[in-house]
Scaffold this motif. Structure first.
Motif, PDB file in Angstrom:
ATOM      1  N   LEU A 143      36.582  54.152 -34.503  1.00 34.06           N
ATOM      2  CA  LEU A 143      36.998  53.549 -35.769  1.00 34.06           C
ATOM      3  C   LEU A 143      36.468  52.122 -35.884  1.00 34.06           C
ATOM      4  O   LEU A 143      35.952  51.727 -36.930  1.00 34.06           O
ATOM      5  N   ASP A 144      36.549  51.356 -34.813  1.00 37.46           N
ATOM      6  CA  ASP A 144      36.034  49.999 -34.815  1.00 37.46           C
ATOM      7  C   ASP A 144      34.533  49.992 -35.085  1.00 37.46           C
ATOM      8  O   ASP A 144      34.041  49.197 -35.887  1.00 37.46           O
ATOM      9  N   PHE A 145      33.799  50.881 -34.449  1.00 38.03           N
ATOM     10  CA  PHE A 145      32.354  50.978 -34.675  1.00 38.03           C
ATOM     11  C   PHE A 145      32.058  51.266 -36.146  1.00 38.03           C
ATOM     12  O   PHE A 145      31.187  50.646 -36.752  1.00 38.03           O
ATOM     13  N   LEU A 146      32.797  52.201 -36.720  1.00 37.73           N
ATOM     14  CA  LEU A 146      32.578  52.548 -38.124  1.00 37.73           C
ATOM     15  C   LEU A 146      32.884  51.380 -39.053  1.00 37.73           C
ATOM     16  O   LEU A 146      32.133  51.114 -39.996  1.00 37.73           O
ATOM     17  N   VAL A 147      33.978  50.691 -38.804  1.00 33.25           N
ATOM     18  CA  VAL A 147      34.340  49.548 -39.643  1.00 33.25           C
ATOM     19  C   VAL A 147      33.244  48.493 -39.598  1.00 33.25           C
ATOM     20  O   VAL A 147      32.892  47.904 -40.624  1.00 33.25           O
ATOM     21  N   GLN A 148      32.684  48.264 -38.417  1.00 29.63           N
ATOM     22  CA  GLN A 148      31.676  47.219 -38.274  1.00 29.63           C
ATOM     23  C   GLN A 148      30.286  47.638 -38.759  1.00 29.63           C
ATOM     24  O   GLN A 148      29.469  46.777 -39.091  1.00 29.63           O
ATOM     25  N   ASN A 149      30.009  48.953 -38.840  1.00 26.20           N
ATOM     26  CA  ASN A 149      28.637  49.385 -39.100  1.00 26.20           C
ATOM     27  C   ASN A 149      28.428  50.353 -40.267  1.00 26.20           C
ATOM     28  O   ASN A 149      27.282  50.591 -40.636  1.00 26.20           O
ATOM     29  N   LEU A 185      34.310  51.053 -45.913  1.00 23.38           N
ATOM     30  CA  LEU A 185      35.373  50.055 -45.879  1.00 23.38           C
ATOM     31  C   LEU A 185      36.350  50.229 -47.039  1.00 23.38           C
ATOM     32  O   LEU A 185      37.555  50.072 -46.866  1.00 23.38           O
ATOM     33  N   ARG A 186      35.841  50.556 -48.210  1.00 24.38           N
ATOM     34  CA  ARG A 186      36.735  50.809 -49.354  1.00 24.38           C
ATOM     35  C   ARG A 186      37.614  52.024 -49.088  1.00 24.38           C
ATOM     36  O   ARG A 186      38.816  52.003 -49.343  1.00 24.38           O
ATOM     37  N   ASP A 187      37.012  53.091 -48.579  1.00 21.91           N
ATOM     38  CA  ASP A 187      37.773  54.308 -48.308  1.00 21.91           C
ATOM     39  C   ASP A 187      38.702  54.140 -47.110  1.00 21.91           C
ATOM     40  O   ASP A 187      39.756  54.760 -47.040  1.00 21.91           O
ATOM     41  N   PHE A 188      38.296  53.297 -46.173  1.00 23.13           N
ATOM     42  CA  PHE A 188      39.084  53.078 -44.960  1.00 23.13           C
ATOM     43  C   PHE A 188      40.407  52.401 -45.259  1.00 23.13           C
ATOM     44  O   PHE A 188      41.383  52.605 -44.558  1.00 23.13           O
ATOM     45  N   ALA A 189      40.464  51.604 -46.296  1.00 29.06           N
ATOM     46  CA  ALA A 189      41.667  50.831 -46.604  1.00 29.06           C
ATOM     47  C   ALA A 189      42.786  51.733 -47.105  1.00 29.06           C
ATOM     48  O   ALA A 189      43.428  51.468 -48.111  1.00 29.06           O
ATOM     49  N   ASP A 190      43.044  52.795 -46.408  1.00 29.73           N
ATOM     50  CA  ASP A 190      44.109  53.746 -46.720  1.00 29.73           C
ATOM     51  C   ASP A 190      45.411  53.222 -46.123  1.00 29.73           C
ATOM     52  O   ASP A 190      45.482  52.957 -44.926  1.00 29.73           O
ATOM     53  N   GLN A 240      43.108  43.878 -30.272  1.00 30.44           N
ATOM     54  CA  GLN A 240      41.730  43.398 -30.126  1.00 30.44           C
ATOM     55  C   GLN A 240      40.919  43.699 -31.385  1.00 30.44           C
ATOM     56  O   GLN A 240      40.259  42.817 -31.925  1.00 30.44           O
ATOM     57  N   ILE A 241      40.986  44.936 -31.867  1.00 30.86           N
ATOM     58  CA  ILE A 241      40.171  45.269 -33.034  1.00 30.86           C
ATOM     59  C   ILE A 241      40.728  44.629 -34.301  1.00 30.86           C
ATOM     60  O   ILE A 241      39.954  44.254 -35.178  1.00 30.86           O
ATOM     61  N   PHE A 242      42.037  44.441 -34.398  1.00 33.54           N
ATOM     62  CA  PHE A 242      42.595  43.738 -35.555  1.00 33.54           C
ATOM     63  C   PHE A 242      42.044  42.323 -35.609  1.00 33.54           C
ATOM     64  O   PHE A 242      41.689  41.820 -36.677  1.00 33.54           O
ATOM     65  N   GLY A 243      41.955  41.676 -34.454  1.00 34.49           N
ATOM     66  CA  GLY A 243      41.400  40.325 -34.389  1.00 34.49           C
ATOM     67  C   GLY A 243      39.949  40.282 -34.819  1.00 34.49           C
ATOM     68  O   GLY A 243      39.517  39.373 -35.530  1.00 34.49           O
ATOM     69  N   GLN A 244      39.166  41.285 -34.403  1.00 34.84           N
ATOM     70  CA  GLN A 244      37.762  41.358 -34.792  1.00 34.84           C
ATOM     71  C   GLN A 244      37.627  41.583 -36.297  1.00 34.84           C
ATOM     72  O   GLN A 244      36.748  41.007 -36.938  1.00 34.84           O
ATOM     73  N   TRP A 245      38.456  42.439 -36.850  1.00 34.63           N
ATOM     74  CA  TRP A 245      38.368  42.746 -38.272  1.00 34.63           C
ATOM     75  C   TRP A 245      38.782  41.552 -39.123  1.00 34.63           C
ATOM     76  O   TRP A 245      38.327  41.405 -40.251  1.00 34.63           O
ATOM     77  N   ALA A 246      39.664  40.704 -38.586  1.00 34.41           N
ATOM     78  CA  ALA A 246      40.158  39.562 -39.347  1.00 34.41           C
ATOM     79  C   ALA A 246      39.104  38.456 -39.475  1.00 34.41           C
ATOM     80  O   ALA A 246      39.210  37.618 -40.356  1.00 34.41           O
ATOM     81  N   THR A 247      38.094  38.478 -38.598  1.00 30.56           N
ATOM     82  CA  THR A 247      37.082  37.411 -38.646  1.00 30.56           C
ATOM     83  C   THR A 247      35.895  37.797 -39.495  1.00 30.56           C
ATOM     84  O   THR A 247      35.666  38.875 -39.857  1.00 30.56           O
TER      85      THR A 247
END
Length: 79
Positions: A29-35, A41-46, A72-79
């Protein structure tokens, strides 16, 4: 560990798989969010998925490694 806590962990295992499967899913999931791009990202915001991730990061029956990975991934997504 109380009987109720053990039952909750057993229920969580049946519903979400073992710890390694949960960690692998979070990594993917983290890989997908970043790449994956804007559409993902629009669809992910479920709301249901985001709520489940929030619970996994804070629930007392979640494995500490799963909690750590979520944070860890929440922190990465927040930046």
């Amino acid at each position: 560990m109380s009987i109720e806590s053990a039952e909750n962990q057993s229920d969580q295992f049946r519903k979400y798989g073992n710890i390694h499967r949960q960690l692998r899913a979070l990594t993917i999931l983290d890989f997908l969010v970043q790449n994956a791009g804007e559409r993902f990202l629009r669809d992910f915001a479920d709301e249901a998925l985001l709520e489940r991730l929030r619970i996994a990061a804070t629930d007392s029956v979640s494995d500490p490694l799963v909690k750590q990975k979520c944070k860890q991934i929440f922190g990465q997504w927040a930046t």
